[in-house]
Design an enzyme around this catalytic site. Structure first.
Site, PDB file in Angstrom:
ATOM      1  CG  ASP A  34       5.400   2.955  -9.557  1.00 42.31           C
ATOM      2  OD1 ASP A  34       5.387   3.095  -8.052  1.00 42.31           O
ATOM      3  OD2 ASP A  34       4.951   2.252  -9.697  1.00 42.31           O
ATOM      4  CG  HIS A 142       4.010  -4.266  -8.786  1.00 42.15           C
ATOM      5  ND1 HIS A 142       5.183  -4.251  -8.551  1.00 42.15           N
ATOM      6  CD2 HIS A 142       2.962  -3.520  -8.847  1.00 42.15           C
ATOM      7  CE1 HIS A 142       4.262  -2.708  -7.968  1.00 42.15           C
ATOM      8  NE2 HIS A 142       3.562  -2.407  -8.421  1.00 42.15           N
TER       9      HIS A 142
HETATM   10 ZN   LIG Z   1       4.296   1.852  -6.695  1.00 43.09          ZN
END
Ligand SMILES: [Zn+2]
Length: 299
Positions: A34, A142
């Site tokens: 990520d 998040h």
């Molecule tokens: Zn991400």
């Protein structure tokens, strides 16, 4: 005498073949990467492909990954698959990746951040991961969709992306042996996946948009060394499994976001902004969860 020599020849040949086979035994590692937890990244300006800071951040992303790949190769990995797992999933420029690793690029893909995993892998690694929605001192916290998702709970336990994705690896009996991200992400990984997971905090979160970074060479040195250490001790780390029956709850930011997911027959309203469903198969549950989040994002 000749017979003895023939026997000796066969014994030497057998030992040699055994050692050769040992060298070639496959040791496959899956990496999901990520962007929010990559060294240097502290703001959306760096993670959005249309923003000015993106070019530098995608370079840091591949540098973090390449350090890990180098460590895995030193520990004996025979095949390394890197799944680009952020946004468009086209962040890593293919020929910047370590030449010994294969890249899964682009989206959509059915298992999203875990596309490519199966039971042929010996271990899984998360690079550049971030903390769950609502975490303090955590860079760009998040859970899957910042605009829609407030929390995801499975059997009553709130899970960050690292937990949801580790359970996909666990479904295929693959342990998550290492994670990198900020300090809070590493803390959440240990609390959910257990203390044996190897963590590399490449930055210390100060707030949602600020962090103190490790010196770059030190970050890459740790990523390489810890990846090597993690793969060498992979057998000590258990896969993370969510055992059925599974009860899934998706809490959204607004009640209006629950309306579209409720059109799916098996989905029930738990409270005005939370929907839920049950499943006996984690992979099916994960796919339905993704579909509900996509529906929620439309309202
Ligand atoms: Zn991400």
């Amino acid at each position: 005498m000749i017979r003895k020599k023939i026997w000796l020849f066969f014994v030497i040949f057998a030992v040699f073949s055994y050692l050769q086979a040992g060298d070639k035994a496959p040791l496959k590692v899956f990496i999901s990467v990520d962007m929010e937890g990559i060294w240097g990244v502290v703001h959306y300006n760096q993670t959005s492909s249309s923003s000015s800071g993106y070019g530098a951040a995608r370079k840091w992303m591949v540098e973090d990954v390449n350090a890990v790949v180098a460590g895995l190769l030193e520990a004996g990995a025979t095949e390394i698959v890197v799944n680009d797992s952020h946004g468009s999933m086209r962040n890593i420029i293919a020929d910047d990746l370590h030449p010994k690793a294969s890249l899964i690029s682009g989206s959509p893909k059915p298992l999203v951040m875990m596309q490519g995993i199966d039971d042929s892998f010996a271990a899984c690694i998360f690079i550049g991961y971030h903390a769950k929605a609502g975490s303090a001192s955590a860079v760009l916290d998040h859970t899957i969709s910042g605009g829609s998702v407030r929390a995801i709970k499975i059997n009553g336990i709130e899970l960050p992306e690292l937990g949801l994705n580790a359970a996909i690896a666990g479904y295929f009996k693959v342990p998550v042996i290492m994670i990198s991200g900020d300090t809070e992400t590493c803390r959440q990984a240990k609390s959910i996946l257990g203390n044996k997971i190897v963590t590399v905090a490449v930055k210390e979160g100060i707030g949602r948009y600020a962090a103190k970074l490790l010196p770059p060479e030190e970050a890459r040195r740790q990523l390489k060394e810890k990846a090597k250490e993690a793969l060498l001790k992979k057998d000590k780390i258990s896969p993370f499994k969510l055992n059925p029956p599974l009860s899934i709850e998706l809490e959204l930011h607004r009640s209006s976001q629950a309306e579209m997911p409720l059109l799916v027959p098996q989905v029930k309203l738990i409270n005005p902004r939370t929907v839920g469903f049950s499943s006996n198969d984690y992979l099916e549950a994960f796919k339905l969860l993704r579909a509900l989040i996509a529906l929620a994002s439309r309202s």
